[in-house]
Design a protein around this motif. Structure first.
Motif, mmCIF file in Angstrom:
data_model
loop_
_atom_site.group_PDB
_atom_site.id
_atom_site.type_symbol
_atom_site.label_atom_id
_atom_site.label_comp_id
_atom_site.label_asym_id
_atom_site.label_seq_id
_atom_site.Cartn_x
_atom_site.Cartn_y
_atom_site.Cartn_z
ATOM 1 N N ILE A 215 0.944 -1.049 0.038
ATOM 2 C CA ILE A 215 -0.095 -0.005 0.000
ATOM 3 C C ILE A 215 0.897 1.381 0.118
ATOM 4 C CG2 ILE A 215 -1.475 1.230 1.412
ATOM 5 C CD1 ILE A 215 -2.624 -1.263 2.352
ATOM 6 N N ILE A 216 1.825 1.305 0.833
ATOM 7 C CA ILE A 216 2.830 2.456 1.019
ATOM 8 C C ILE A 216 3.673 2.541 -0.374
ATOM 9 C CG2 ILE A 216 4.498 3.390 2.249
ATOM 10 C CD1 ILE A 216 3.552 2.231 4.756
ATOM 11 N N ALA A 217 4.034 1.347 -1.055
ATOM 12 C CA ALA A 217 4.798 1.500 -2.052
ATOM 13 C C ALA A 217 3.717 2.397 -3.362
ATOM 14 C CB ALA A 217 5.385 -0.020 -2.424
ATOM 15 N N VAL A 218 2.886 1.749 -3.487
ATOM 16 C CA VAL A 218 1.916 2.340 -4.414
ATOM 17 C C VAL A 218 1.829 3.714 -4.375
ATOM 18 C CG1 VAL A 218 -0.182 2.301 -5.642
ATOM 19 C CG2 VAL A 218 0.795 -0.066 -4.966
ATOM 20 N N PHE A 219 1.460 4.057 -2.977
ATOM 21 C CA PHE A 219 1.266 5.709 -2.643
ATOM 22 C C PHE A 219 2.722 6.307 -3.144
ATOM 23 C CE2 PHE A 219 2.413 9.101 0.230
ATOM 24 C CZ PHE A 219 1.333 10.077 -0.183
ATOM 25 N N HIS A 220 3.753 5.789 -2.956
ATOM 26 C CA HIS A 220 5.085 6.264 -3.132
ATOM 27 C C HIS A 220 5.298 6.384 -4.521
ATOM 28 C CE1 HIS A 220 9.606 6.512 -1.922
ATOM 29 N NE2 HIS A 220 9.115 7.824 -2.005
ATOM 30 N N MET A 221 5.237 5.360 -5.296
ATOM 31 C CA MET A 221 5.299 5.555 -6.811
ATOM 32 C C MET A 221 4.338 6.379 -7.450
ATOM 33 S SD MET A 221 6.174 1.498 -7.918
ATOM 34 C CE MET A 221 5.008 0.778 -6.879
ATOM 35 N N ILE B 190 5.036 9.639 -9.942
ATOM 36 C CA ILE B 190 4.485 9.987 -11.193
ATOM 37 C C ILE B 190 3.847 11.175 -11.447
ATOM 38 C CG2 ILE B 190 2.600 9.186 -12.914
ATOM 39 C CD1 ILE B 190 2.959 6.044 -12.021
ATOM 40 N N ILE B 191 3.385 11.614 -10.070
ATOM 41 C CA ILE B 191 2.677 13.185 -10.174
ATOM 42 C C ILE B 191 3.695 14.092 -10.229
ATOM 43 C CG2 ILE B 191 1.525 14.589 -8.737
ATOM 44 C CD1 ILE B 191 0.011 12.400 -7.367
ATOM 45 N N PHE C 221 0.658 5.914 -15.213
ATOM 46 C CA PHE C 221 -0.452 5.842 -13.680
ATOM 47 C C PHE C 221 -1.291 4.686 -13.933
ATOM 48 C CE2 PHE C 221 -4.018 7.202 -11.444
ATOM 49 C CZ PHE C 221 -3.451 7.525 -9.804
ATOM 50 N N ILE C 222 -1.973 4.484 -15.331
ATOM 51 C CA ILE C 222 -2.995 3.552 -15.530
ATOM 52 C C ILE C 222 -2.453 2.239 -15.225
ATOM 53 C CG2 ILE C 222 -4.284 2.557 -17.261
ATOM 54 C CD1 ILE C 222 -4.588 5.194 -18.706
ATOM 55 N N ILE C 223 -1.093 2.139 -15.859
ATOM 56 C CA ILE C 223 -0.483 0.450 -15.662
ATOM 57 C C ILE C 223 -0.219 0.446 -13.989
ATOM 58 C CG2 ILE C 223 1.749 -0.635 -15.884
ATOM 59 C CD1 ILE C 223 2.067 0.790 -18.594
ATOM 60 N N LEU C 224 0.142 1.419 -13.217
ATOM 61 C CA LEU C 224 0.362 1.255 -11.761
ATOM 62 C C LEU C 224 -0.827 1.018 -11.096
ATOM 63 C CD1 LEU C 224 2.117 1.421 -9.153
ATOM 64 C CD2 LEU C 224 1.594 3.901 -9.285
ATOM 65 N N PHE C 225 -1.753 1.847 -11.364
ATOM 66 C CA PHE C 225 -3.238 1.661 -10.693
ATOM 67 C C PHE C 225 -3.900 0.269 -11.027
ATOM 68 C CE2 PHE C 225 -7.932 2.281 -9.797
ATOM 69 C CZ PHE C 225 -7.439 2.471 -8.462
ATOM 70 N N GLY C 226 -3.648 -0.133 -12.499
ATOM 71 C CA GLY C 226 -4.449 -1.104 -12.980
ATOM 72 C C GLY C 226 -3.991 -2.494 -12.500
ATOM 73 N N LEU C 227 -2.800 -2.558 -11.887
ATOM 74 C CA LEU C 227 -2.194 -3.660 -11.450
ATOM 75 C C LEU C 227 -2.103 -3.685 -10.063
ATOM 76 C CD1 LEU C 227 0.683 -4.343 -13.840
ATOM 77 C CD2 LEU C 227 -1.582 -5.250 -13.975
ATOM 78 N N PHE C 228 -1.096 -2.780 -9.501
ATOM 79 C CA PHE C 228 -0.880 -2.642 -8.004
ATOM 80 C C PHE C 228 -1.893 -2.001 -7.171
ATOM 81 C CE2 PHE C 228 3.133 -3.603 -10.298
ATOM 82 C CZ PHE C 228 3.577 -4.671 -9.768
ATOM 83 N N GLY C 229 -2.390 -0.982 -8.002
ATOM 84 C CA GLY C 229 -3.292 0.052 -7.163
ATOM 85 C C GLY C 229 -4.569 -0.656 -7.001
ATOM 86 N N TRP C 230 -5.033 -1.603 -7.818
ATOM 87 C CA TRP C 230 -6.265 -2.519 -7.844
ATOM 88 C C TRP C 230 -5.866 -3.323 -6.813
ATOM 89 C CZ3 TRP C 230 -10.928 -2.521 -8.257
ATOM 90 C CH2 TRP C 230 -11.901 -3.592 -8.321
ATOM 91 N N ALA D 216 -4.247 -1.941 -18.350
ATOM 92 C CA ALA D 216 -2.783 -1.888 -18.379
ATOM 93 C C ALA D 216 -2.133 -2.467 -19.639
ATOM 94 C CB ALA D 216 -2.474 -2.504 -17.033
ATOM 95 N N VAL D 217 -2.603 -3.564 -20.287
ATOM 96 C CA VAL D 217 -1.907 -4.201 -21.341
ATOM 97 C C VAL D 217 -1.954 -3.593 -22.331
ATOM 98 C CG1 VAL D 217 -2.413 -6.043 -22.925
ATOM 99 C CG2 VAL D 217 -2.542 -6.703 -20.407
ATOM 100 N N ILE D 218 -3.280 -2.691 -22.582
ATOM 101 C CA ILE D 218 -3.135 -1.614 -23.796
ATOM 102 C C ILE D 218 -2.102 -0.405 -23.567
ATOM 103 C CG2 ILE D 218 -4.465 0.187 -24.726
ATOM 104 C CD1 ILE D 218 -6.942 -1.687 -24.474
ATOM 105 N N CYS D 219 -1.856 -0.323 -22.288
ATOM 106 C CA CYS D 219 -0.896 1.125 -22.133
ATOM 107 C C CYS D 219 0.437 0.597 -22.079
ATOM 108 C CB CYS D 219 -1.496 1.618 -20.683
ATOM 109 S SG CYS D 219 -2.885 2.359 -20.712
ATOM 110 N N MET D 220 0.818 -0.487 -22.069
ATOM 111 C CA MET D 220 2.249 -1.127 -22.032
ATOM 112 C C MET D 220 2.877 -0.711 -23.309
ATOM 113 S SD MET D 220 2.136 -4.421 -19.752
ATOM 114 C CE MET D 220 1.671 -4.329 -17.961
ATOM 115 N N PRO D 221 2.318 -1.140 -24.428
ATOM 116 C CA PRO D 221 3.056 -0.888 -25.728
ATOM 117 C C PRO D 221 3.076 0.717 -25.896
ATOM 118 C CG PRO D 221 1.071 -1.919 -26.244
ATOM 119 C CD PRO D 221 1.252 -2.115 -24.882
ATOM 120 N N LEU D 222 2.121 1.437 -25.779
ATOM 121 C CA LEU D 222 1.768 2.826 -25.778
ATOM 122 C C LEU D 222 3.145 3.622 -25.117
ATOM 123 C CD1 LEU D 222 -1.849 3.623 -25.550
ATOM 124 C CD2 LEU D 222 -0.411 3.459 -27.506
#
Length: 362
Positions: free
Chosen positions: A215-221, A225-226, A249-258, A331-337
């Motif tokens: 939880i703390i790591a996701v907040f820190h990352m 990004i911000i 941010f979408i990749i981070l929240f789509g995986l670890f944020g979720w 998250a998968v769509i954003c990775m190649p972008l």
């Protein structure tokens, strides 16, 4: 940079604005010297100047080790003043060992006037607040974990009775719990010391520490990004903002944020091993506990089956299956972008020399 002009040497150098009066005064002590401001016609990238003090010195040094922020970029060392010692405390997590750090830091803070003139101890003076904060957060997290040199302390009344013996029937009905229902007692602060007597204590405390760290790591990352997004907006780097900041941010929240959302949802998911009520209600609660999946299992199903592996439940929140699928697909769509768009754009849309210069500056 110096160049010769007949009998005169002309030097070009960067000066912080607050240092101009001091340097002008020093140069005025020498005859035939002058200090003038000139435009940067040489296209030299401006250097970065950070004014640090005894509080920020160590954190600025740590930041510079990984990379010096460019001119007019946000300085993450300001945030490291709190996040670095706090994350150290999460890892250290023992108010016995932490108190040693805190004591050393306190001695350095209080003895700073005397130690600053000492030929040997003055080397430790710049680190006094750093040690003090690390010791403080280590003690705080150690109190939460209830570990004093790995030994628990009963600061409040435990919810378990570990003194009186229990019959077999009593052990089957709540064990050493003092109350008739698990919902009626909560230890006021930190971990109940009676947990140290359980056979699965290491699994329990490691699970708590792991989830807290995630939880703390996701907040820190997210904070990083911000900061990068604010730099991109300030320098009008819209490609970086769209294809690095937003996609990141979408990749981070789509995986670890979720995953963090699911952790909180499971914490609020009612699982009472000693329920009160009819036999049917007790059996229903037993089944609820035995079928509740681990967060790791849920995340694996999200990747392999887009959440369909839990089609029969139980779910921690409503529409969990649909939300998991949306998060993974996004998250998968954003990775190649994130990985491909910017290099392709630089390679195809910019001149060769400008592309190299732009990549170097970034």
């Amino acid at each position: 940079m110096m160049r010769a002009g007949q009998s005169t040497y002309i030097g070009y150098f960067w000066i912080p604005e607050f240092k101009i009066p001091e340097i002008a005064t020093r140069l005025g002590e020498y005859p035939s010297t002058d200090l003038k401001e000139v435009q940067n016609d040489f296209k030299i990238k401006e250097p970065t100047c950070f004014c640090s003090n005894d509080v920020t010195f160590v954190y600025q040094m740590i930041t510079d080790t990984y990379g010096v922020p460019a001119y007019k970029e946000a300085n993450p060392s300001v945030f490291n003043i709190v996040t670095f010692p706090f994350l150290f405390g999460v890892m250290f997590g023992d108010y016995g060992h932490g108190s040693i750090l805190w004591f050393c830091g306190t001695l350095l803070v209080l003895g700073e006037p005397w130690m600053r003139d000492h030929p040997t101890l003055k080397q430790l003076v710049p680190f006094r607040y750093f040690l003090f904060l690390m010791g403080t957060f280590s003690c705080w997290n150690g109190l939460l974990y209830n570990e004093y040199f790995a030994i628990p302390n009963a600061w409040a009344t435990s919810c378990f009775d570990t003194v009186n013996s229990r019959t077999k029937d009593e052990l089957m009905n709540g064990g050493y719990y003092n109350n008739t229902d698990f919902d009626t007692c909560n230890y006021p602060f930190g971990v109940d010391p009676a947990q140290f007597l359980s056979e699965n204590y290491l699994e329990y405390i490691d699970d708590v520490k792991m989830k807290t760290s995630v939880i703390i790591a996701v907040f820190h990352m997210s904070l990083g990004i911000i900061i990068k997004g604010s730099n991109a907006i300030h320098f009008s780097k819209w490609m970086v903002l769209v294809f690095e900041v937003i996609t990141g941010f979408i990749i981070l929240f789509g995986l670890f944020g979720w995953m963090d959302v699911l952790i909180f949802a499971k914490w609020f998911y009612v699982m009472n091993p000693n329920p009160q009520g009819t036999e049917a209600q007790q059996l229903a609660m037993t089944e609820r506990i035995s079928t509740a999946p681990s967060i790791i299992t849920v995340m694996i199903d999200n990747f392999l089956k887009l959440g369909a592996g839990m089609s029969n439940g139980p779910y921690f929140i409503h529409y969990q299956n649909e939300a998991s699928a949306i998060m993974i697909i996004s998250a998968v769509i954003c990775m190649p972008l994130m990985l491909c768009v910017k290099p392709i754009a630089y390679a195809t849309c910019l001149k060769e020399d400008h592309a190299v210069e732009q990549e170097f500056n970034d």
